[in-house]
Design a protein around this motif. Structure first.
Motif, PDB file in Angstrom:
ATOM      1  N   LEU A  75      11.103 -37.104  31.543  1.00  0.00           N
ATOM      2  CA  LEU A  75      12.390 -37.154  32.239  1.00  0.00           C
ATOM      3  C   LEU A  75      13.103 -35.810  32.168  1.00  0.00           C
ATOM      4  O   LEU A  75      13.735 -35.371  33.136  1.00  0.00           O
ATOM      5  CB  LEU A  75      13.257 -38.258  31.631  1.00  0.00           C
ATOM      6  CG  LEU A  75      12.745 -39.690  31.835  1.00  0.00           C
ATOM      7  CD1 LEU A  75      13.554 -40.675  31.000  1.00  0.00           C
ATOM      8  CD2 LEU A  75      12.790 -40.075  33.307  1.00  0.00           C
ATOM      9  N   ALA A  76      12.991 -35.133  31.020  1.00  0.00           N
ATOM     10  CA  ALA A  76      13.615 -33.816  30.883  1.00  0.00           C
ATOM     11  C   ALA A  76      12.938 -32.795  31.796  1.00  0.00           C
ATOM     12  O   ALA A  76      13.598 -31.974  32.430  1.00  0.00           O
ATOM     13  CB  ALA A  76      13.556 -33.359  29.429  1.00  0.00           C
ATOM     14  N   SER A  77      11.620 -32.846  31.868  1.00  0.00           N
ATOM     15  CA  SER A  77      10.894 -31.908  32.735  1.00  0.00           C
ATOM     16  C   SER A  77      11.205 -32.168  34.205  1.00  0.00           C
ATOM     17  O   SER A  77      11.316 -31.236  35.002  1.00  0.00           O
ATOM     18  CB  SER A  77       9.383 -32.040  32.494  1.00  0.00           C
ATOM     19  OG  SER A  77       9.027 -31.616  31.198  1.00  0.00           O
ATOM     20  N   GLU A  78      11.350 -33.450  34.564  1.00  0.00           N
ATOM     21  CA  GLU A  78      11.672 -33.784  35.956  1.00  0.00           C
ATOM     22  C   GLU A  78      13.058 -33.280  36.313  1.00  0.00           C
ATOM     23  O   GLU A  78      13.279 -32.734  37.407  1.00  0.00           O
ATOM     24  CB  GLU A  78      11.589 -35.297  36.144  1.00  0.00           C
ATOM     25  CG  GLU A  78      11.589 -35.762  37.591  1.00  0.00           C
ATOM     26  CD  GLU A  78      12.974 -35.949  38.166  1.00  0.00           C
ATOM     27  OE1 GLU A  78      13.130 -35.946  39.408  1.00  0.00           O
ATOM     28  OE2 GLU A  78      13.919 -36.100  37.371  1.00  0.00           O
ATOM     29  N   ALA A  79      14.002 -33.418  35.375  1.00  0.00           N
ATOM     30  CA  ALA A  79      15.365 -32.943  35.627  1.00  0.00           C
ATOM     31  C   ALA A  79      15.398 -31.427  35.778  1.00  0.00           C
ATOM     32  O   ALA A  79      16.249 -30.888  36.497  1.00  0.00           O
ATOM     33  CB  ALA A  79      16.281 -33.380  34.482  1.00  0.00           C
TER      34      ALA A  79
END
Length: 413
Positions: free
Chosen positions: A103-107
């Motif tokens: 989720l952090a990488s997608e953000a």
């Protein structure tokens, strides 16, 4: 253009309007598909609509699917989370923790989120059989968006066919996977069909090939057996009803059963499926197979698989009676497990529920964007918040040189 039989037209003596109508009908019948059934959508060409919302909403749907699964296959956890009313919140927290790095990488724009695979994952996950493997779609929900020779911080950030050269949790570059004999630290460093063994990408062995010195190179679905160096070979597991022990010079050699089967019997042992509710059982697999989901949904009660009773805090627990996941069986009684913010004893039997014991206190793992006082598993603390640190550049991993070849057996950027 079509050539019409003019002579036949002259002798037909049909009125002109009738002839025109018949000619039109004849032409229509030549059109492709006129004799076919009405066109229908081909199932193999259709794709389900995507899951509504973005990556940040994915865990809500994932949680509902996990609760559906837990209600059927892990009732102790389902009840421990509060049943239908509380399960969704607990499972969503779990999802956000397990998928925190994605989720952090997608953000950060380093990973793309696929709504179609997200729907496929959620729908199949909730309905899968107890103990069934995770649906293939779940591994395709997030995919790397960082292209060749661009900086990366996590393996999953690189586009398909690439890997992050910096090593685990180290800023590097997305580079092409190595071929045969190339350097590696895990399977993702090697091209498809190769495996990382002792720092080098190696080709898989064939079924039946000797494997005593390289058991890790046996193809998926096989094992290196028997455990005798001179005889060890990559062997496919045997199916239901097949003998699971062979003999060489009267010496018994165990064989591996296919997944979901167990070797049963002391004389003429064979591979059999696990026993279901109401069927005969033997935890030691001497006369009958153990129970399916033993200790989760069933237990062997007087040689017959029977449902486990699930009880909560303060209730007696023991053989055939287990505690809900938010409690623990201690001294024959289900005792409450401490929650986040409550005191705990490090090293105690399952001390905290949905949290971890740190410094004598149960702490919930922070999620993306939350303060990192309680720790950021899978993430980094950036300016006091859990997330991913910057990665503005990196260097490709140097070729691994074994010590015997004059190197240090080390690698670095």
């Amino acid at each position: 253009m079509l050539a019409y039989p003019t002579e036949a037209v002259k002798t037909s003596r049909l009125p002109v309007p009738t002839f025109v109508a018949l000619a039109s009908l004849w032409l229509a019948l030549q059109a492709p598909g006129c004799w076919c059934d009405p066109a229908v959508a081909e199932r193999f060409n259709t794709f389900p609509s995507g899951l509504e919302g973005g990556a940040a909403d994915y865990c809500a749907a994932w949680a509902r699917a996990e609760c559906d699964y837990a209600s059927r296959c892990d009732p102790a956890l389902f009840q421990g989370l509060g049943g239908q009313s509380g399960c969704a919140d607990g499972m969503r927290t779990r999802c956000e923790m397990e998928h925190a790095d994605l989720l952090a990488s997608e953000a950060a724009g380093r990973v793309t989120y696929d709504t179609h695979h997200a729907r496929g994952c959620v729908e199949q996950r909730g309905g899968r059989s107890c103990g069934g493997e995770e649906p293939t779609s779940c591994g395709l929900v997030f995919s790397g968006a960082v292209t060749l020779d661009r900086a990366c911080r996590r393996e999953h950030e690189c586009a398909p066919g690439l890997f992050c050269s910096g090593g685990p949790d180290t800023c590097g570059l997305c580079v092409s996977r190595y071929g045969m004999d190339g350097p590696c630290w895990d399977a993702s460093s090697c091209q498809t069909g190769l495996r990382c063994v002792e720092g080098r990408c190696r080709g898989l062995l064939a079924v039946g090939a000797a494997c005593a010195e390289t058991p890790d190179l046996c193809p998926d679905g096989t094992s290196c057996s028997p455990p005798i160096p001179q005889l060890a070979a990559c062997t496919a597991p045997v199916g239901e009803g097949a003998a699971c022990v062979t003999y060489i010079a009267n010496f018994p050699i165990p064989l591996t059963c296919q997944e979901g089967l167990v070797c049963v019997g002391t004389t003429s042992p064979s591979c059999r499926r696990l026993a279901r509710e109401g069927e005969g059982c033997d935890p030691q697999a001497r006369t009958a197979p153990p129970c399916e989901d033993n200790g989760v949904r069933l237990f062997c009660d007087d040689d017959v698989c029977a449902p486990l009773e699930i009880v909560g805090e303060g209730s007696a627990c023991g053989t055939g009676v287990i505690c809900t996941a938010d409690t623990v069986c201690s001294g024959g009684t289900c005792q409450r497990r401490p929650r986040a913010g409550e005191e705990c004893s490090p090293g105690a039997q399952e001390p905290c529920f949905q949290s971890s014991c740190a410094g004598g206190l149960c702490v919930a793992h922070a999620r993306v964007g939350e303060p990192c006082d309680a720790g950021c598993p899978g993430l980094e603390c950036v300016s006091g918040r859990c997330g991913l640190g910057p990665c503005d550049g990196g260097m490709a991993w140097d070729a691994y040189v074994p010590p015997e070849d004059g190197g240090v057996g080390d690698a670095g950027p």
